[in-house]
Design a protein around this motif. Sequence first.
Motif, mmCIF file in Angstrom:
data_model
loop_
_atom_site.group_PDB
_atom_site.id
_atom_site.type_symbol
_atom_site.label_atom_id
_atom_site.label_comp_id
_atom_site.label_asym_id
_atom_site.label_seq_id
_atom_site.Cartn_x
_atom_site.Cartn_y
_atom_site.Cartn_z
ATOM 1 N N GLY A 9 -20.165 -19.043 -8.015
ATOM 2 C CA GLY A 9 -21.482 -19.593 -8.251
ATOM 3 C C GLY A 9 -22.410 -19.415 -7.066
ATOM 4 O O GLY A 9 -22.003 -19.003 -5.979
ATOM 5 N N PRO A 10 -23.693 -19.739 -7.260
ATOM 6 C CA PRO A 10 -24.688 -19.567 -6.199
ATOM 7 C C PRO A 10 -24.639 -20.675 -5.162
ATOM 8 O O PRO A 10 -24.236 -21.807 -5.453
ATOM 9 C CB PRO A 10 -26.017 -19.593 -6.966
ATOM 10 N N VAL A 11 -25.046 -20.328 -3.955
ATOM 11 C CA VAL A 11 -25.160 -21.284 -2.852
ATOM 12 C C VAL A 11 -26.566 -21.139 -2.263
ATOM 13 O O VAL A 11 -26.970 -20.040 -1.874
ATOM 14 C CB VAL A 11 -24.123 -21.028 -1.744
ATOM 15 N N LEU A 12 -27.316 -22.226 -2.234
ATOM 16 C CA LEU A 12 -28.596 -22.273 -1.528
ATOM 17 C C LEU A 12 -28.333 -22.892 -0.165
ATOM 18 O O LEU A 12 -27.808 -24.008 -0.080
ATOM 19 C CB LEU A 12 -29.607 -23.101 -2.308
ATOM 20 N N PHE A 13 -28.686 -22.169 0.915
ATOM 21 C CA PHE A 13 -28.348 -22.677 2.239
ATOM 22 C C PHE A 13 -29.519 -22.531 3.210
ATOM 23 O O PHE A 13 -30.429 -21.713 3.021
ATOM 24 C CB PHE A 13 -27.107 -21.957 2.794
ATOM 25 N N PHE A 14 -29.461 -23.358 4.240
ATOM 26 C CA PHE A 14 -30.432 -23.342 5.317
ATOM 27 C C PHE A 14 -29.694 -23.120 6.629
ATOM 28 O O PHE A 14 -28.595 -23.638 6.831
ATOM 29 C CB PHE A 14 -31.220 -24.658 5.360
ATOM 30 N N THR A 15 -30.297 -22.341 7.522
ATOM 31 C CA THR A 15 -29.646 -22.004 8.783
ATOM 32 C C THR A 15 -30.492 -22.452 9.966
ATOM 33 O O THR A 15 -31.735 -22.414 9.917
ATOM 34 C CB THR A 15 -29.395 -20.488 8.895
ATOM 35 N N ALA A 16 -29.792 -22.852 11.023
ATOM 36 C CA ALA A 16 -30.410 -23.122 12.321
ATOM 37 C C ALA A 16 -29.677 -22.289 13.352
ATOM 38 O O ALA A 16 -28.444 -22.239 13.355
ATOM 39 C CB ALA A 16 -30.335 -24.607 12.671
ATOM 40 N N ASN A 17 -30.394 -21.587 14.197
ATOM 41 C CA ASN A 17 -29.785 -20.670 15.165
ATOM 42 C C ASN A 17 -30.368 -20.891 16.549
ATOM 43 O O ASN A 17 -31.540 -21.209 16.709
ATOM 44 C CB ASN A 17 -29.975 -19.220 14.729
ATOM 45 N N PHE A 18 -29.471 -20.713 17.567
ATOM 46 C CA PHE A 18 -29.868 -21.004 18.939
ATOM 47 C C PHE A 18 -29.278 -19.966 19.894
ATOM 48 O O PHE A 18 -28.223 -19.418 19.635
ATOM 49 C CB PHE A 18 -29.372 -22.394 19.363
#
Length: 281
Positions: A272-281
Motif C-alpha cells: 500500500g501507499p505511504v505518505l511521509f514527511f522528511t527532515a534532514n540536517f
Amino acid sequence: MKQVTTTLVVFVMGLALLPGAAFSGPFNGMHPLQSDRLSIGIGAYWPDISGYYEIDDPDGGDGSNVDLDDDAGLDDNEVQAAASLTWRLSNNTRIQGEYFDVDLSAKNTISRDLNIGDLEFEAGASLKTDYDMDIARAFFGYSFVKNDTMELGAGVGLHYISLDFSVKGKAYIGDTPLLEAERSIDEWAIVPNVGGYANYAFSPKWLVGARVDWMSADVDDYDGTLWNAEAHVQYQMFDHFGVGLAYRYLDFELAANDRKSGDWRTEVEYGGPVLFFTANF
C-alpha cells in the motif's frame, strides 16, 4: 527463532567502527537526502492486507486455513504509523532504521466451520480477531556507487518482528460448548537480512529511490521468510523539510512446531501507499 544472531550484530557494529566509516564530509549528492548526514521520516501507511493462518490441534488434526479477509474480516483501510531514519557515517556508509506497525481488529460472522487449535467454531458464530504485527529494521549499507546524482549500494541488517494475534468467540471442544473461547499466538523474533538500495536525484528538489530486503531462517522449531520492499519519490520543499510518496510491500511467512499449543503457520502480505514527511540536517 527467539535468538539474536550475535555474530551478525558484532559484524555490523564492527563495520560501523571501521576507519572508513569515521565521521567525515562533505558528502556527494545534489539532493539533501544524498548529502546531509541525518534524515528522519514519519508517515502514514495504508496497507492492503491478505493472508491466512492455521493452528493445528495439539492432539492431532489439521487446523482450518483461516483467511484474514474473508473469515476474519480484517479491515484493509485503517491508517498505520511508519517512521524511518538514515544516518550517514561517511560518504559511502550508512545506518538505516525503520519501524512500522500493523494493528487490526474486527468482529465477523463466519460462513463456514473453522477448526482453530482444539476449538471448533461453527458457521454463523461471531468471531473476534485482533491482529498486531510490529516490524523494526536496522541496516548497515555500503554504497558502491555514490556521485552527485546516483547512489547504489547493498548491506546487511536485522529485522525485529513481533506477531500477536488472537481469536475469540463461541466454540466447541468436542461436544462441550464454550461461550467465550480464545486461542492466540504471541511470538517475536530477531532475524538477519541482506538488502540493496538505490536512489537518483533529478535535481536538488526531486529524488526517486527503491530498496529491497530479504531474509530466510530456519532456527529451532521455526521456519520463516521475509521480503520487504519499497519504492518512493521525494520532493524537497525547503532546505530541511520535504514530502514524499512511497509504495511499500511486505511478504512474511512463518511456521512453528509447537507441541503444547499445536503447530501453526501464517503468511501475510501487505502492500500500500505511504505518505511521509522528511527532515534532514
